[in-house]
Design an enzyme around this catalytic site. Structure first.
Site, short mmCIF file in Angstrom:
data_model
loop_
_atom_site.label_atom_id
_atom_site.label_comp_id
_atom_site.label_asym_id
_atom_site.label_seq_id
_atom_site.Cartn_x
_atom_site.Cartn_y
_atom_site.Cartn_z
N ILE A 95 0.63 -1.24 0.13
CA ILE A 95 -0.03 0.08 0.05
C ILE A 95 0.78 1.20 0.04
CG2 ILE A 95 -1.65 1.29 1.11
CD1 ILE A 95 -2.69 -1.39 2.36
N GLU A 124 10.09 5.08 7.02
CA GLU A 124 10.28 4.06 8.23
C GLU A 124 9.69 2.65 8.10
OE1 GLU A 124 10.57 8.19 10.03
OE2 GLU A 124 8.87 7.00 9.94
N LYS A 160 2.53 -3.83 8.76
CA LYS A 160 3.28 -2.78 8.79
C LYS A 160 4.72 -3.12 9.21
CE LYS A 160 4.14 2.23 10.46
NZ LYS A 160 3.48 3.17 11.24
N ASP A 202 3.05 13.14 15.47
CA ASP A 202 3.25 13.27 14.00
C ASP A 202 1.98 13.48 13.37
OD1 ASP A 202 4.55 13.35 11.44
OD2 ASP A 202 4.76 11.18 11.23
P1 ADP Z 1 4.87 5.72 7.73
O1 ADP Z 1 5.25 5.79 9.00
O2 ADP Z 1 5.39 5.18 6.75
O3 ADP Z 1 3.83 7.23 7.49
P2 ADP Z 1 2.05 4.94 8.20
O4 ADP Z 1 1.72 4.15 9.50
O5 ADP Z 1 1.65 6.23 8.14
O6 ADP Z 1 3.49 4.63 8.08
O7 ADP Z 1 1.41 4.11 6.81
C1 ADP Z 1 1.83 4.57 5.56
C2 ADP Z 1 0.45 4.64 4.75
O8 ADP Z 1 -0.17 3.30 4.61
C3 ADP Z 1 -0.43 5.39 5.25
O9 ADP Z 1 -0.37 6.70 4.74
C4 ADP Z 1 -1.94 4.81 4.86
O10 ADP Z 1 -1.98 5.21 3.28
C5 ADP Z 1 -1.29 3.35 4.60
N1 ADP Z 1 -1.90 2.65 5.83
C6 ADP Z 1 -1.19 2.57 7.11
N2 ADP Z 1 -1.82 1.82 7.91
C7 ADP Z 1 -2.96 1.45 7.52
C8 ADP Z 1 -4.20 0.86 7.72
N3 ADP Z 1 -4.46 0.26 8.92
N4 ADP Z 1 -5.19 0.74 6.86
C9 ADP Z 1 -5.17 1.44 5.53
N5 ADP Z 1 -4.07 1.88 5.23
C10 ADP Z 1 -3.14 1.90 6.09
MG MG Z 2 2.50 8.17 8.28
#
Ligand code: ADP
Ligand code: MG
Length: 504
Positions: free
Chosen positions: A247, A252, A275, A391
């Site tokens: 996705i 990170e 993740k 954040d």
């Molecule tokens: P980072 O630390 O890389 O920003 P995030 O937790 O923000 O990690 O996740 C990156 C992207 O992945 C988010 O912007 C979102 O689009 C998608 N994402 C993360 N967690 C979810 C989730 N539980 N359901 C749907 N999309 C998600």
């Molecule tokens: Mg993020």
């Protein structure tokens, strides 16, 4: 004598040869050279008189010779047949037995004569130009010592050198097809050889670099072989049905979509995300302060190696999400944590992730609704969860089913964190700026928002002044924080670290 001469006309040799009567001579005559010559002339008239050449007798001789050869060939054929039969007998006699008796000594045809024609072919090959026949070149050297007694071929000979160079190509560049072979006598000059060598070495280095880069880039994507194995284990255990596409790839982490499976009594959502926290530490170094000053993790952080610190980040996100869920904040639900992989519920539908609020194209009505939701969630976070997102921005808020969902809380800290209030101020600035720009007239400015969320009453409209007051508060907090750190350390010593990942 008469008898003999009379008989000469009647007696016919079956082989067509005339029986010549033997002439008697004394020993001295036999030893005489003259007699020898005479006898020789009698038996070989053709050598002395070409005019009297007896063609018939010549032909007869030739016929007899070929008869001899025919007879020898027949004999050879016969012997070969015998040997073949012998081999059959030998095979039959020995059967499958591992110990066998050889009939070799009874063979009629000598193995040397019996060699197969196919084997002989190699001997018949013209090896004059064989490039591998380097030691004895048959050609006259172009260079080297020339002159009497100096016709020596040295290693500097152009052709020898050329051939050697061609053969040497195999040593350092087997992938380079020099097009040489048995029938080709390829000679590479020193110049060409050196050039090729340099080129090949450069190519090899380049390809090694590329390979390394490729390996690195997979690591960059956080999906190195160890991570892949962990992911595979999750599917194998049935926690996940499938791991689908990626996705997002952030600095990170990498986020994957997955279909939830069924595992023991666990309630696994139909759609999940994985993740994967990146195992390269570069990015995390900048974020040290979020974890090393978080009293919950401080003690463990100082003792861990860098790889385990990444696990701690995943663990931190898990704890924070759990707190948020408990307080009723809309956020993903934690499914399982495995080292640096956090599995949680998917915010979205049918493999389509919910859009970030900045991309959601909300109506002004929805935008206003979203603002109030965010305000409420910030308060919940601070008061109920004892957390500051740290954040919070339009990038970490998803719009799903008419609601705002908060994600990405690995860096979230408690307000008593030495920089907790600064982080809150930053979050407030992001939120305020975004909603004000989005046309939400009700959106508070950063100062009011900070005070509303924290319940503090900092009175200043000037950022520097506001921040100075925040720093003062953080200092006062420190004593209190120190006390809490000591308490936490004592707890860890007594009960072990809270909610440790089983593999750690
Ligand atoms: P980072 O630390 O890389 O920003 P995030 O937790 O923000 O990690 O996740 C990156 C992207 O992945 C988010 O912007 C979102 O689009 C998608 N994402 C993360 N967690 C979810 C989730 N539980 N359901 C749907 N999309 C998600
Ligand atoms: Mg993020």
């Amino acid at each position: 004598m008469d008898q003999v001469s009379a008989g000469q006309g009647e007696i016919k040799n079956p082989w067509g040869k005339v029986n010549v009567p033997a002439t008697t001579s004394s020993l001295t005559d036999v030893m005489s050279e003259q007699l020898a010559k005479q006898l020789h002339e009698e038996f070989n008239p053709s050598t002395t008189c070409n005019d009297d050449l007896d063609v018939a007798s010549f032909q007869q001789d030739a016929d007899t010779d070929s008869d001899l050869m025919l007879a020898q060939m027949l004999q050879m054929e016969f012997d070969r047949e015998f040997d073949t039969q012998l081999r059959r007998e030998e095979k039959k006699f020995n059967g499958e037995s591992k110990v066998s008796i050889s009939f070799e000594n009874y063979r009629m045809v000598h193995p040397f004569e019996d060699s197969d024609s196919s084997d002989d072919e190699v001997d018949w090959q013209d090896t004059r130009h064989d490039p591998y026949r380097l030691e004895k070149p048959t050609t006259t050297p172009k260079k080297g010592f020339v002159g009497k007694g100096k016709n020596i071929t040295t290693k500097h000979d152009e052709e020898v050198c050329g051939r050697k160079n061609t053969a040497r190509m195999d040593n350092f560049a087997p992938e380079v097809h020099v097009g040489d072979g048995i029938s080709m006598d390829l000679k590479l000059s020193n110049q060409v050889y050196n050039h090729l060598k340099r080129h090949c070495q450069a190519e090899q280095k380049r390809s090694a670099r590329l390979h390394e880069k490729k390996e690195h880039s997979t690591a960059e994507q956080a999906v190195d072989s160890k991570t892949r194995l962990l992911m595979y284990k999750m599917v194998n255990a049935g926690i996940l049905e499938n791991i689908n596409g990626c996705i997002s790839t952030g600095k990170e982490s990498v986020v994957f979509h997955a279909d939830g499976g069924s595992f023991e009594e666990m309630q696994i959502p139909k759609e999940c995300v994985l993740k994967v926290f990146k195992t390269t530490l570069n990015e995390f170094r900048n974020r040290d302060k979020y974890i090393k000053d978080d009293y919950r993790f401080k003690e463990r952080y100082s003792k861990l190696n860098p790889r385990k610190i990444i696990h701690l980040w995943a663990e931190k996100e898990m704890h924070n999400l759990a707190r948020m869920k408990k307080a009723g904040v809309h956020c993903p639900e934690v499914v399982i944590l495995k080292k640096h992989i956090l599995v949680m519920s998917f915010i979205g539908q049918n493999h389509v992730p919910a859009p970030k609020i900045k991309d959601a194209m909300l109506t002004s009505e929805d935008m206003k609704k979203a603002y109030y939701q965010v305000l409420q969630m910030m308060q919940q976070l601070f008061k109920q969860c004892n957390l500051v997102h740290a954040d919070l921005s339009e990038y970490n808020m998803l719009w799903h089913e008419g609601k705002v969902w908060l994600i990405d809380v690995s860096q979230s800290v408690e307000p008593t964190h030495p920089h907790g209030l600064e982080f809150l101020f930053r979050d407030c600035r992001n939120v305020s700026t975004f909603f004000q720009k989005a046309g939400v007239t009700e959106a508070m400015d950063v100062y009011d928002l900070f005070n509303t969320v924290s319940g503090l009453k900092i009175s200043s409209d000037n950022e520097a002044d506001f921040l100075a007051q925040i720093h003062e508060l953080e200092k006062i907090n420190e004593d209190h924080v120190q006390k809490r750190i000591k308490q936490a350390c004592a707890d860890i010593c007594e009960n072990g670290p809270p909610l440790l990942n089983e593999d750690d």
